[in-house]
Design a protein around this motif. Structure first.
Motif, short mmCIF file in Angstrom:
data_model
loop_
_atom_site.label_atom_id
_atom_site.label_comp_id
_atom_site.label_asym_id
_atom_site.label_seq_id
_atom_site.Cartn_x
_atom_site.Cartn_y
_atom_site.Cartn_z
N GLU A 191 0.82 -1.21 0.00
CA GLU A 191 0.00 0.00 0.00
C GLU A 191 0.86 1.26 0.00
N SER A 230 -0.30 2.20 -5.43
CA SER A 230 -1.75 2.29 -5.17
C SER A 230 -2.54 1.28 -6.00
N PHE A 254 -3.65 -2.31 -6.82
CA PHE A 254 -3.75 -3.64 -6.24
C PHE A 254 -3.30 -4.71 -7.23
N ARG A 300 -10.21 -8.21 4.68
CA ARG A 300 -9.48 -7.78 3.48
C ARG A 300 -9.62 -8.89 2.43
#
Length: 205
Positions: free
Chosen positions: A55, A59, A61, A150
């Motif tokens: 992270e 930015s 994923f 998550r």
């Protein structure tokens, strides 16, 4: 020479397809294969670092996920085919025969007194420490991702558990199999000697 497991779907062989190291080569340092030792830890540690800092590093994923999976895949291949063979003299694989039956094959260098010198204690510690510690961390990450909801990271973490856990399982089976072989050989030898003595005693009487 390794053992033949009690299960029919497990077989062991004792020779490598190729042997880069020779017994006559002098032992210059405690770590005989520094490159293999480096890459044994590099890919798996890098995957963990990228996961923890993803992270902050990016930015995206998708970019982080692809990077982690690539590192885990490189680690799986390197540990399974290279570092295990060079650092501890073990290798394993699985194949499917024509009948669709799965066979586990474990491979090890012959454990002669001269051959044992090719296995460094320092390399052995590095190998088993990295092999055991990293899958444990991925299991912790899996529970953390699950309990913190998550969900998008859960697939990545499960991939880490599966790939590194597979190598851990394979090498533990290989190590346990080699120890069982020594026990089976000793038991077989003592049994044959006992039968020969009894046969000799019966002939004299």
């Amino acid at each position: 020479m390794l053992s033949q497991d009690s299960n029919d779907d497990t077989e062991d062989v004792s020779l490598f397809d190729t042997e880069e190291e020779t017994v006559s080569r002098p032992r210059k340092s405690k770590i005989r294969h520094p490159v293999a030792s480096f890459f044994h830890l590099f890919f798996r540690v890098s995957a963990i670092v990228v996961y923890l800092l993803c992270e902050l590093l990016s930015s995206s994923f998708i970019a982080c996920m692809v990077t982690i999976i690539l590192l885990l895949s490189c680690d799986f291949w390197a540990v399974k085919n290279v570092t295990g063979r060079l650092m501890v003299g073990l290798r394993w694989w699985n194949h499917i025969d024509e009948d669709g039956k799965s066979h586990w094959v474990f491979e090890s260098r012959k454990t002669s007194s001269e051959e044992n010198k090719t296995v460094s204690e320092a390399e052995s510690r590095i190998f088993w420490l990295g092999l055991i510690a990293c899958p444990v961390l991925w299991v912790i990450f899996a529970f953390s991702a699950l309990f913190s909801f998550r969900v998008k990271w859960l697939a990545v973490v499960i991939m880490g558990v599966v790939l590194q856990g597979a190598n851990l399982y394979g090498y533990i089976r290989c190590k346990v199999g080699s120890r069982k072989n020594l026990t089976n050989m000793a038991t077989s030898y003592l049994g044959k000697q006992f039968l020969r003595q009894n046969a000799g005693g019966d002939q004299t009487t």
